[in-house]
Design a protein around this motif. Structure first.
Motif, mmCIF file in Angstrom:
data_model
loop_
_atom_site.group_PDB
_atom_site.id
_atom_site.type_symbol
_atom_site.label_atom_id
_atom_site.label_comp_id
_atom_site.label_asym_id
_atom_site.label_seq_id
_atom_site.Cartn_x
_atom_site.Cartn_y
_atom_site.Cartn_z
ATOM 1 N N UNK A 28 19.552 46.987 2.407
ATOM 2 C CA UNK A 28 19.926 45.923 3.447
ATOM 3 C C UNK A 28 18.833 45.240 4.055
ATOM 4 N N UNK A 29 18.133 46.149 4.569
ATOM 5 C CA UNK A 29 16.942 45.518 5.294
ATOM 6 C C UNK A 29 16.023 44.499 4.436
ATOM 7 N N UNK A 30 15.616 44.759 3.275
ATOM 8 C CA UNK A 30 15.051 44.022 2.194
ATOM 9 C C UNK A 30 15.825 42.694 2.048
ATOM 10 N N UNK A 31 17.092 43.021 1.961
ATOM 11 C CA UNK A 31 17.993 41.512 1.573
ATOM 12 C C UNK A 31 18.046 40.820 2.726
ATOM 13 N N UNK A 32 18.063 41.367 4.147
ATOM 14 C CA UNK A 32 17.870 40.737 5.327
ATOM 15 C C UNK A 32 16.880 39.766 5.583
ATOM 16 N N UNK A 33 15.662 40.620 5.320
ATOM 17 C CA UNK A 33 14.328 40.096 5.411
ATOM 18 C C UNK A 33 13.921 38.845 4.233
ATOM 19 N N UNK A 34 14.475 39.253 3.169
ATOM 20 C CA UNK A 34 14.428 37.936 1.981
ATOM 21 C C UNK A 34 15.048 36.862 2.492
ATOM 22 N N UNK A 35 16.290 37.071 2.900
ATOM 23 C CA UNK A 35 17.252 35.856 3.099
ATOM 24 C C UNK A 35 16.595 34.884 4.187
ATOM 25 N N UNK A 36 16.092 35.734 5.162
ATOM 26 C CA UNK A 36 15.557 34.956 6.604
ATOM 27 C C UNK A 36 14.337 34.405 5.992
ATOM 28 N N UNK A 37 13.461 34.917 5.092
ATOM 29 C CA UNK A 37 12.325 34.132 4.705
ATOM 30 C C UNK A 37 12.695 33.037 4.007
ATOM 31 N N UNK A 38 13.614 33.291 3.314
ATOM 32 C CA UNK A 38 14.016 31.861 2.213
ATOM 33 C C UNK A 38 14.741 30.800 3.188
ATOM 34 N N UNK A 39 15.340 31.009 4.180
ATOM 35 C CA UNK A 39 15.836 30.055 5.216
ATOM 36 C C UNK A 39 14.554 29.528 5.925
ATOM 37 N N UNK A 40 13.528 30.118 6.365
ATOM 38 C CA UNK A 40 12.563 29.812 7.225
ATOM 39 C C UNK A 40 11.735 29.003 6.345
ATOM 40 N N UNK A 41 11.216 29.452 5.071
ATOM 41 C CA UNK A 41 10.237 29.108 4.844
ATOM 42 C C UNK A 41 10.392 28.386 3.165
ATOM 43 N N UNK A 42 11.454 28.893 2.549
ATOM 44 C CA UNK A 42 11.613 28.456 1.124
ATOM 45 C C UNK A 42 10.740 29.175 0.390
ATOM 46 N N UNK A 43 11.258 29.466 -0.767
ATOM 47 C CA UNK A 43 10.253 30.352 -2.053
ATOM 48 C C UNK A 43 10.204 29.478 -3.173
ATOM 49 N N UNK A 44 8.939 29.153 -3.653
ATOM 50 C CA UNK A 44 8.900 28.615 -4.810
ATOM 51 C C UNK A 44 7.824 29.227 -5.705
#
Length: 227
Positions: free
Chosen positions: A108-124
Motif C-alpha cells: 500500500x505504501x508503494x502504491x501511495x508513493x507511486x501515485x503521488x509521484x505521478x500526480x506531482x511529476x508525471x512519469x515517462x
C-alpha cells in the motif's frame, strides 16, 4: 531521473525496511529519526517526496510540515499511528498530500508513493527538452550540444533540469534555490547567479547575450524554448 525520498521517522527499524523496499523499485532514499536531522538534510538536498511521521522526538510532524510549507511544495505523505479524524484533517489542512495510518502494508505504501509521484511529476519513458542545438535528457541526466556531450556538475544539471521541466515559465530565485539546493538551504543568490553563468558559458552560443537561459527582471530566470 531518479526520484529522491526522505523518510522522517523515529522508528529506525521500520525506516530501514521501507528504505530497502523503495530502493528496490528505483527510488533513492534517506532516513532521519528527528526533525533537527530532517532540517539539516533539507538544507543540503532537494527531495521529490517526504514520508513524515507525526510523533517525533521534541516536536511533531505537523510542525515540520508547517515549516516546510513556508518554503516548499514538495509532496508529503503523513504516516502515523495517530488515526483520528482530527489528525487526518489537520494533516491535510496544513499542506499534507496524503495520510497513511499505521500499521500499513509495504504494497500500500508503494502504491501511495507511486501515485503521488505521478500526480506531482508525471512519469515517462524518456523526458527530453531541446532548444537550439542543445538536448537535455532529464531521464538519463545527459546533455549534448550539437551532438557533443556537455559535462555538467550535479548542481548545474539539477538547475538546468528544473528550468527545463518548467520551460517558458519565469521561476523565482528563491524557488530555484529551494528546489535545487534544498528547502532550508543557506545558499546565497550569488551562488545561483554563478551557476546560471556557467550554464550559459557551456550551452549558449553567445553567453553574454543568451537566447535561451533568460534573466527575468525582478523575478529570477526562465528557459525560453521556442516550440
Amino acid at each position: 531521473m531518479q526520484r529522491h525520498i526522505l523518510i522522517v521517522d523515529d522508528d529506525e527499524d521500520l525506516s530501514f525496511i521501507i528504505k530497502e523496499m523503495l530502493e528496490e523499485y528505483g527510488y533513492k532514499v534517506e532516513c532521519v529519526e528527528n526533525a533537527d536531522l530532517a532540517y539539516e538534510k533539507l538544507q543540503e538536498n532537494a527531495y521529490h517526496l517526504i514520508l513524515l511521521d507525526i510523533n517525533l522526538p521534541r516536536t511533531t510532524g505537523f510542525e515540520v510540515c508547517r515549516e516546510l510549507r513556508k518554503v516548499s511544495d514538495v509532496p508529503i505523505i503523513f504516516a502515523s499511528a495517530r488515526t483520528s479524524e482530527t489528525d487526518r484533517i489537520t494533516g491535510f489542512d496544513i499542506g499534507g498530500d496524503d495520510y497513511l495510518p499505521k500499521p500499513y502494508s509495504m504494497k500500500e505504501l508503494l502504491s501511495r508513493v507511486n501515485a503521488l509521484m505521478r500526480r506531482a511529476y508525471g512519469f515517462s519513458e524518456e523526458k527530453i527538452v531541446n532548444f537550439g542545438g542543445v538536448s537535455v535528457n532529464i531521464t538519463s541526466r545527459t546533455v549534448t550540444k550539437n551532438g557533443q556531450i556537455i559535462s555538467l556538475s550535479l548542481r548545474e544539471f539539477d538547475l538546468l533540469a528544473y528550468l527545463s521541466e518548467h520551460k517558458n515559465t519565469a521561476v523565482s530565485k528563491e524557488k530555484l534555490i529551494s528546489e535545487v539546493w534544498g528547502a532550508f538551504s543557506l545558499v546565497e543568490p550569488s551562488t545561483l547567479t554563478v551557476h546560471i553563468r556557467w550554464l550559459r558559458e557551456k550551452l549558449e552560443d553567445e553567453p553574454a547575450k543568451p537566447n535561451y537561459i533568460k534573466t527575468v527582471f525582478k523575478v529570477g530566470y526562465m528557459l525560453e524554448v521556442r516550440e
